[in-house]
Enzyme design. Structure first.
Site, PDB file in Angstrom:
ATOM      1  N   ARG A 122       3.206 -28.027  80.796  1.00 24.92           N
ATOM      2  CA  ARG A 122       4.326 -26.945  81.047  1.00 24.92           C
ATOM      3  C   ARG A 122       5.353 -27.596  79.988  1.00 24.92           C
ATOM      4  NH1 ARG A 122       4.384 -24.978  87.068  1.00 24.92           N
ATOM      5  NH2 ARG A 122       2.991 -23.162  86.693  1.00 24.92           N
ATOM      6  N   GLY A 141       0.043 -18.153  89.770  1.00 26.91           N
ATOM      7  CA  GLY A 141       0.609 -16.758  90.247  1.00 26.91           C
ATOM      8  C   GLY A 141       0.755 -15.647  89.310  1.00 26.91           C
ATOM      9  N   GLY A 157      -4.249 -22.230  89.291  1.00 25.70           N
ATOM     10  CA  GLY A 157      -4.017 -23.510  89.235  1.00 25.70           C
ATOM     11  C   GLY A 157      -5.159 -24.308  89.163  1.00 25.70           C
ATOM     12  N   LYS A 200     -10.631 -17.717  99.303  1.00 30.27           N
ATOM     13  CA  LYS A 200     -10.584 -16.619  99.851  1.00 30.27           C
ATOM     14  C   LYS A 200     -10.864 -15.247  99.013  1.00 30.27           C
ATOM     15  CE  LYS A 200      -7.339 -18.378 102.967  1.00 30.27           C
ATOM     16  NZ  LYS A 200      -5.901 -18.311 103.551  1.00 30.27           N
TER      17      LYS A 200
HETATM   18  P1  ADP Z   1      -7.197 -20.850  91.660  1.00 32.20           P
HETATM   19  O1  ADP Z   1      -5.911 -21.904  91.968  1.00 32.20           O
HETATM   20  O2  ADP Z   1      -8.024 -21.211  90.457  1.00 32.20           O
HETATM   21  O3  ADP Z   1      -6.724 -19.388  91.647  1.00 32.20           O
HETATM   22  P2  ADP Z   1      -8.098 -20.616  94.470  1.00 32.20           P
HETATM   23  O4  ADP Z   1      -6.594 -21.450  94.852  1.00 32.20           O
HETATM   24  O5  ADP Z   1      -8.156 -19.318  94.855  1.00 32.20           O
HETATM   25  O6  ADP Z   1      -8.297 -21.081  92.790  1.00 32.20           O
HETATM   26  O7  ADP Z   1      -9.077 -21.522  94.929  1.00 32.20           O
HETATM   27  C1  ADP Z   1      -9.206 -22.873  94.917  1.00 32.20           C
HETATM   28  C2  ADP Z   1      -9.968 -23.538  96.124  1.00 32.20           C
HETATM   29  O8  ADP Z   1     -10.845 -23.084  96.788  1.00 32.20           O
HETATM   30  C3  ADP Z   1     -10.265 -25.097  95.876  1.00 32.20           C
HETATM   31  O9  ADP Z   1      -9.541 -26.011  96.668  1.00 32.20           O
HETATM   32  C4  ADP Z   1     -11.540 -25.129  96.749  1.00 32.20           C
HETATM   33  O10 ADP Z   1     -11.853 -26.348  97.140  1.00 32.20           O
HETATM   34  C5  ADP Z   1     -11.834 -23.924  97.322  1.00 32.20           C
HETATM   35  N1  ADP Z   1     -13.337 -23.555  97.255  1.00 32.20           N
HETATM   36  C6  ADP Z   1     -14.444 -23.210  96.644  1.00 32.20           C
HETATM   37  N2  ADP Z   1     -15.228 -23.091  97.109  1.00 32.20           N
HETATM   38  C7  ADP Z   1     -15.082 -23.259  98.303  1.00 32.20           C
HETATM   39  C8  ADP Z   1     -16.056 -23.125  99.388  1.00 32.20           C
HETATM   40  N3  ADP Z   1     -17.507 -22.969  99.281  1.00 32.20           N
HETATM   41  N4  ADP Z   1     -15.683 -23.686 100.719  1.00 32.20           N
HETATM   42  C9  ADP Z   1     -14.634 -23.730 100.928  1.00 32.20           C
HETATM   43  N5  ADP Z   1     -13.437 -23.869  99.933  1.00 32.20           N
HETATM   44  C10 ADP Z   1     -13.922 -23.758  98.656  1.00 32.20           C
HETATM   45 MG    MG Z   2      -5.238 -22.316  93.995  1.00 36.89          MG
END
Ligand code: ADP
Ligand code: MG
Length: 391
Positions: free
Chosen positions: A37, A371, A348, A198
């Protein structure tokens, strides 16, 4: 980009310029960790120095909850910035009051001043007009380059923008170009890759992108809830029961546009050391859980990625923090990096994954905001952007 003034539209010559940057970086034992950053703010800072300005930087760091807490001080950031930019950086240990006023008024042309954490004052998150006024009084013009906080209406980005001539800095401009324009005018085929833990976090993103993309490839824990909606037994996999109905609606609405994994990597336990194997969806034994997409899915997704022209990606394909379950995420990252596409990565964890795979310089744009990038993908206009002066 939304018809907002950008840095080059703003008359800055010989002025005092307040720049809201996003220096919310990890600090370990008083040292800056990942400085992405800080690096990302350099083009704006260097341009301003070339324009014979006095540069006053402000930022938040962490969540000090409106109090001056030493562990959230930006002092280590001032030191680190001085090293990477190769010149002294002055530091004021309060962004308000006499300390800030004296530091700002004694600043000379070509000098840089960093103000202490804006969130040391409760007025920051409340977008308190008195705080915005004090910050605005330090400078002649305002530049917002803090994409990572642009989805928040705070005193140091929104309040102050309403009081001074303002513009978007180069980083903010670049983020808006990729997360806004690229998506609005994407060259087709345009696909999205969505994963992460999620569905509930990303319903807005899926809905917005369904209307714009040709296909959405689903992975990560999010896929489980869709599978559950289709009636599969997923044993101990992460499933969001509250989101099953929504997942069902999305499947009905999207039809073929929503692509789900054909195979999955499963584990006997939630750990890297767990026993693991690849099975077709529907064959998850009792006591096991899905932690990644399978190799056949990686091949299928790679082939869709290769045929596309624009790719936006948010959310890992599996629990990539466990090396044994990172193959899906890294495989898809490889496909995106090697395809002849405009690629935009936000989120992230997704950004961390692409960096871990050493593919971050093989994609068109990596967003500096988690976010904020999600809200852009939801099609929202960010308050930090709307507060800036129109062209
Ligand atoms: P980003 O930060 O890129 O937006 P998220 O925060 O939505 O992504 O999701 C990332 C998390 O999702 C990671 O910590 C990863 O371990 C978890 N994750 C991915 N696939 C699974 C799964 N099949 N079961 C449980 N957790 C998962
Ligand atoms: Mg995340």
């Amino acid at each position: 980009m939304l018809n907002k003034k950008t840095l080059k539209d703003l008359n800055v010559k010989d002025k005092k310029v307040l720049v809201r940057v996003d220096f919310n970086v990890p600090i370990n034992d008083g040292m800056v960790g990942d400085d992405t950053r800080i690096q990302a703010a350099l083009p704006t800072i260097k341009y301003l120095l070339d324009q014979d300005t006095k540069v006053i930087l402000c930022s938040h760091l962490g969540r000090p909850k409106g109090e001056a807490k030493p562990e959230f001080s930006l002092a280590p950031v001032a030191k680190h910035l001085a090293e990477v930019i190769g010149m002294p950086v002055k530091f004021a240990d309060n962004c308000l009051g006499d300390v800030a006023q004296t530091a700002a008024s004694s600043l000379k042309v070509g000098e840089i001043l960093l103000l202490e954490n804006t969130r040391f004052h409760a007025g920051e998150k409340k977008n308190d007009p008195a705080m915005a006024k004090e910050l605005a009084a330090l400078a002649d013009v305002f530049v917002n380059d803090a994409f990572g906080t642009a989805h928040r209406a705070h005193a140091s980005n929104v309040g102050v923008a309403e009081l001074l001539p303002s513009a978007a800095g180069f980083l903010l401009e670049k983020e808006l170009k990729y997360l806004g324009n690229t998506i609005a005018n994407a060259e087709k085929p345009f696909i999205a890759i969505l994963g992460g833990a999620k569905v509930s976090d990303k319903i807005g993103v899926i809905t917005n992108l369904l209307a714009k993309t040709d296909k959405i490839l689903i992975g990560g824990g999010m896929a489980n809830t869709f599978f559950k909606a289709q009636g599969y037994d997923l044993a101990d996999s992460l499933v969001e029961d509250d989101a099953i109905a929504t997942a069902k609606e999305l499947i009905e609405k999207a039809g073929d546009a929503l692509v789900l994994p054909v195979d999955v990597a499963i584990a006997s336990d939630f750990s890297n050391q767990a026993e693991n194997k690849v099975v077709p969806i529907g064959d998850v034994p009792t006591g096991w859980r899905i932690l990644d997409i399978g190799p056949a899915t990686v091949v299928a997704y790679a082939s869709i990625i290769q045929k596309s022209k624009t790719v936006v990606w948010n959310g890992p394909m599996g629990v990539f923090e466990f090396p044994n379950f990172a193959k899906g995420t890294f495989g898809v990252a490889e496909a995106v990096a090697n395809a002849d596409v405009v690629s935009v990565i936000g989120g992230g964890d997704s950004v961390a994954a692409i960096k871990e795979a050493n593919l971050d310089n093989k994609v068109s744009h990596i967003s500096t905001g988690g976010g904020a990038s999600l809200e852009m993908l939801e099609g929202k206009i960010l308050p930090g952007v709307s507060a800036l002066a129109d062209k």
